[in-house]
Structures are given as C-alpha cells and as structure tokens.
Scaffold this active site. Structure first.
Site, PDB file in Angstrom:
ATOM      1  N   GLY A   1       0.565  -6.819  -2.984  1.00  0.00           N
ATOM      2  CA  GLY A   1       1.356  -5.984  -1.382  1.00  0.00           C
ATOM      3  C   GLY A   1       1.998  -4.917  -2.722  1.00  0.00           C
ATOM      4  N   CYS A   2       2.443  -4.989  -3.492  1.00  0.00           N
ATOM      5  CA  CYS A   2       3.410  -4.102  -4.479  1.00  0.00           C
ATOM      6  C   CYS A   2       2.402  -2.863  -5.321  1.00  0.00           C
ATOM      7  CB  CYS A   2       4.227  -4.613  -5.363  1.00  0.00           C
ATOM      8  SG  CYS A   2       5.747  -5.875  -4.983  1.00  0.00           S
ATOM      9  N   THR A   3       1.137  -3.020  -5.391  1.00  0.00           N
ATOM     10  CA  THR A   3       0.238  -2.117  -5.452  1.00  0.00           C
ATOM     11  C   THR A   3      -0.099  -0.617  -4.648  1.00  0.00           C
ATOM     12  OG1 THR A   3      -0.686  -4.372  -7.387  1.00  0.00           O
ATOM     13  CG2 THR A   3      -1.897  -2.204  -6.929  1.00  0.00           C
TER      14      THR A   3
ATOM     15  N   ALA B   1       3.378   0.752  -3.941  1.00  0.00           N
ATOM     16  CA  ALA B   1       3.212   2.172  -5.420  1.00  0.00           C
ATOM     17  C   ALA B   1       2.095   3.182  -4.945  1.00  0.00           C
ATOM     18  CB  ALA B   1       3.174   1.321  -6.314  1.00  0.00           C
TER      19      ALA B   1
END
Length: 254
Positions: free
Chosen positions: A104-106, A109
């Site tokens: 999710g963070c990838t 970003a």
C-alpha cells in the site's frame, strides 16, 4: 494537752500511661497522606484518560516554531516543519504512510511520484513522512525513483502533532498540507488513492484562485444585409459549387 493536727501529704500524681508504639502500617499511611497533600493537582482528564492535544483541522493557523519537533530526511539531514515551510515557495504537503516498501505504501508513493510535476508547479513542496529509519526510507526512495525527500520520524513527534499517529503505536495513512502563513489546507486520513485525489483537488482550487478573471466583450449583432442571389449561391459551401459545376459539364455546347 491540746491535740496537734498534722497535715496529710497529698498523694503523688498518677503516672502517665506509656505512649503507644506507632505501627509500620500507621507510619506508611501518614507518609502517604503527606505525599498526596504536597503533590500538585493532576491535569484535567476525560473519561479517565489525560486529554490529548487537539488535532489541527483545515482553516487552523499553526504557530510553526517548535511544532512537531525535529525530524530527519532520508539523507540524514535534521530539519523541522517550519524549516520545510520556509524553504518552500507556497507551502508543504506531507503524505504519511505506515511502513516503507510495503504494497500500500509503495502504491501511494508511486502515485505521488507520477503526479509530482503537476503537484509542485504552483510552488508546493511534496514530502513522504513515516516512522521508518533513514536507511529504510533511502532504499524505498532509490528503488522506486521517488523525486521527493522522505522524512523519518521514529518518535512520531510530527506524525502525532498533525493528528496521524495511531494509538498506542503506528502511523495512520493520510495527508497534511500547510501554506506559508501556517494555515492548514489539508488534514485527513485516507487510502493511497484518496490522499492523491485530495492533493489534486487542492492544486486545482489553487489554480482557479490564481487565474485572473477575464471579461468578454459582447457586441450587438447588426442585421444582416440582403445579398444578391448570385452572392448567396457563392456562399452556400463547397457542396453547392461542386453540384453547379457538374451541371455545367453535362450541358451540351451551343
């Protein structure tokens, strides 16, 4: 002989009862009372817990000096939110993520990476913010070619100040934006796509406000003059011209 009367001596005073020995329990109770009496009043509590600091909301003006404490870029440079705002042209956008290099963070970003140019065209500075170490964030930045710095906040001082800290530990995914005056423009949790859309909307609204109003001059239409029949035919378009020339070719020469 007269009888001599002798004065009787007063009886000696009764001895005082021996003082009672103070037990260890009594001493402990007395000491505890003294401690409570000398202790300053506790801060106000709500529902049995200490009242947390109010989260900033859109429209608030924040005093940036000391706000959120000191943080570090993934390159190891110490900084603060005030310094980042001062360095920017029109303000700062922070998007928070729980852990670098997770799916999710990838995704989040990379969406900010793909929208970096339109997001920064009006002077906003973009930063990712997490509790990760500089090493973890540098690996994350280099692997996905992120064009913006990643801020490391292991103590969650800034993450907590902007209202995106999980209790008791962790980071809530979200977005926070502030302008040069300290006015809060965005402050909301959300998924990867929601945080990107919130910034898109903010940038679009800023562009609309910056665009000067244009006045359109309107002229009164004059009545169209009547045209001769031949001139009217000439203005009927290419189809009419082509049809007329075809008829002339079919007519036998006189």
């Amino acid at each position: 002989m007269p009888v001599e009367l002798r004065k009787r001596k007063a009886p000696p005073p009764a001895p005082e009862p021996p003082a009672k020995k103070t037990s260890k329990v009594s001493k402990a109770v007395a000491k505890a009372k003294e401690t409570v009496a000398s202790k300053p009043a506790a801060p106000a509590k709500a529902n049995g817990a200490s009242k947390p600091a109010a989260k900033p909301v859109v429209g608030d003006i924040i005093a940036l000096e000391g706000f959120g404490g000191e943080i570090e870029t993934n390159d190891g440079e110490k900084t603060t939110l005030k310094a980042l705002v001062d360095e920017s042209k029109s303000g700062v956008v922070l998007f928070t993520y729980p852990k670098a290099s997770t799916p999710g963070c990838t995704n989040q970003a990379c969406m900010f990476r793909d929208n970096y140019e339109p997001f920064t065209k009006n002077g906003l500075a973009i930063y990712g913010l997490s509790a990760d170490s500089p090493k973890a964030n540098t690996t994350f930045q280099e692997k996905h070619k992120l064009p913006y710095p990643l801020l490391c906040d292991p103590s969650a001082t800034l993450i907590g100040a902007i209202g995106l800290k999980k209790a008791p530990k962790g980071t809530t995914r979200g977005v926070f934006a502030i302008d040069k005056t300290g006015k809060v423009l965005l402050a909301e949790p959300g998924g990867p796509a929601a945080t990107v859309e919130a910034v898109k909307k903010l940038v679009a609204e800023g562009a609309d406000e910056a665009e000067p109003a244009t006045t359109v001059e309107t002229k009164e239409e004059e009545p169209e003059a009547e045209k001769p029949e031949d001139e009217a035919k000439a203005t009927n378009g290419d189809d009419a011209v082509e049809e007329k020339s075809e008829e002339a070719v079919k007519e036998p020469a006189s």
